[in-house]
Design a protein around this motif. Sequence first.
Motif, short mmCIF file in Angstrom:
data_model
loop_
_atom_site.label_atom_id
_atom_site.label_comp_id
_atom_site.label_asym_id
_atom_site.label_seq_id
_atom_site.Cartn_x
_atom_site.Cartn_y
_atom_site.Cartn_z
N MET A 1 0.82 -1.16 0.00
CA MET A 1 0.00 0.00 0.00
C MET A 1 0.88 1.25 0.00
O MET A 1 0.59 2.18 -0.74
CB MET A 1 -0.89 -0.07 1.23
N LEU A 2 1.87 1.25 0.81
CA LEU A 2 2.79 2.38 0.86
C LEU A 2 3.54 2.50 -0.47
O LEU A 2 3.76 3.61 -0.95
CB LEU A 2 3.76 2.17 2.03
N ALA A 3 3.88 1.40 -1.06
CA ALA A 3 4.57 1.41 -2.35
C ALA A 3 3.65 1.96 -3.43
O ALA A 3 4.08 2.71 -4.32
CB ALA A 3 5.04 0.02 -2.71
N GLN A 4 2.37 1.63 -3.36
CA GLN A 4 1.41 2.15 -4.35
C GLN A 4 1.27 3.66 -4.19
O GLN A 4 1.22 4.39 -5.18
CB GLN A 4 0.03 1.51 -4.13
N LEU A 5 1.20 4.13 -2.95
CA LEU A 5 1.10 5.57 -2.70
C LEU A 5 2.37 6.28 -3.19
O LEU A 5 2.30 7.36 -3.76
CB LEU A 5 0.86 5.85 -1.21
N ASP A 6 3.50 5.63 -2.94
CA ASP A 6 4.77 6.21 -3.38
C ASP A 6 4.81 6.30 -4.91
O ASP A 6 5.24 7.31 -5.47
CB ASP A 6 5.92 5.35 -2.84
N ASN A 7 4.33 5.24 -5.59
CA ASN A 7 4.27 5.25 -7.06
C ASN A 7 3.32 6.34 -7.56
O ASN A 7 3.62 7.05 -8.51
CB ASN A 7 3.86 3.89 -7.60
N ARG A 8 2.17 6.42 -6.91
CA ARG A 8 1.20 7.47 -7.31
C ARG A 8 1.79 8.86 -7.08
O ARG A 8 1.59 9.77 -7.87
CB ARG A 8 -0.10 7.30 -6.54
N PHE A 9 2.51 9.05 -5.99
CA PHE A 9 3.14 10.33 -5.69
C PHE A 9 4.16 10.67 -6.76
O PHE A 9 4.23 11.81 -7.23
CB PHE A 9 3.79 10.28 -4.29
N LYS A 10 4.97 9.67 -7.15
CA LYS A 10 5.96 9.89 -8.20
C LYS A 10 5.28 10.25 -9.52
O LYS A 10 5.72 11.15 -10.24
CB LYS A 10 6.84 8.65 -8.38
N ILE A 11 4.19 9.55 -9.81
CA ILE A 11 3.45 9.83 -11.05
C ILE A 11 2.87 11.24 -11.01
O ILE A 11 2.99 12.02 -11.97
CB ILE A 11 2.35 8.77 -11.29
N LEU A 12 2.26 11.59 -9.87
CA LEU A 12 1.70 12.94 -9.73
C LEU A 12 2.79 14.00 -9.79
O LEU A 12 2.60 15.07 -10.38
CB LEU A 12 0.91 13.06 -8.43
#
Length: 118
Positions: A1-12
Amino acid sequence: MLAQLDNRFKILSKVLERKDNLVIHLMNEKKRLEDEQHVENRIQFQELQDHVDMLEEKLKRLQSEVKEKDTIVEEKEMVIAHLVNVVNRYAFNDRDDETVQRKKKVSAPPPLLESISI
């Protein structure tokens, strides 16, 4: 979950960076277009100013020509008036001379030699 948020943050973050780059690019393009328009406006203004200068020069030349022609017309009118005065003076003098000559012929006795017949 944290990795998904981190990926989304990088994408954003990348999306925001691209958006910022796009905004900067669009602002630069806007400035470039404004500069081009400004240059075009200056060129058009200079062309118009050159045309106005040429027309002003032509106007001055035409005014000078009109002034010269007006002077010539005035001189011709003065010459014509003078000639009319001269003609009138001689015409009246001739009439006066003819009248005087007729009076002299009428009142003058015939010459002596012509009246004597041999």
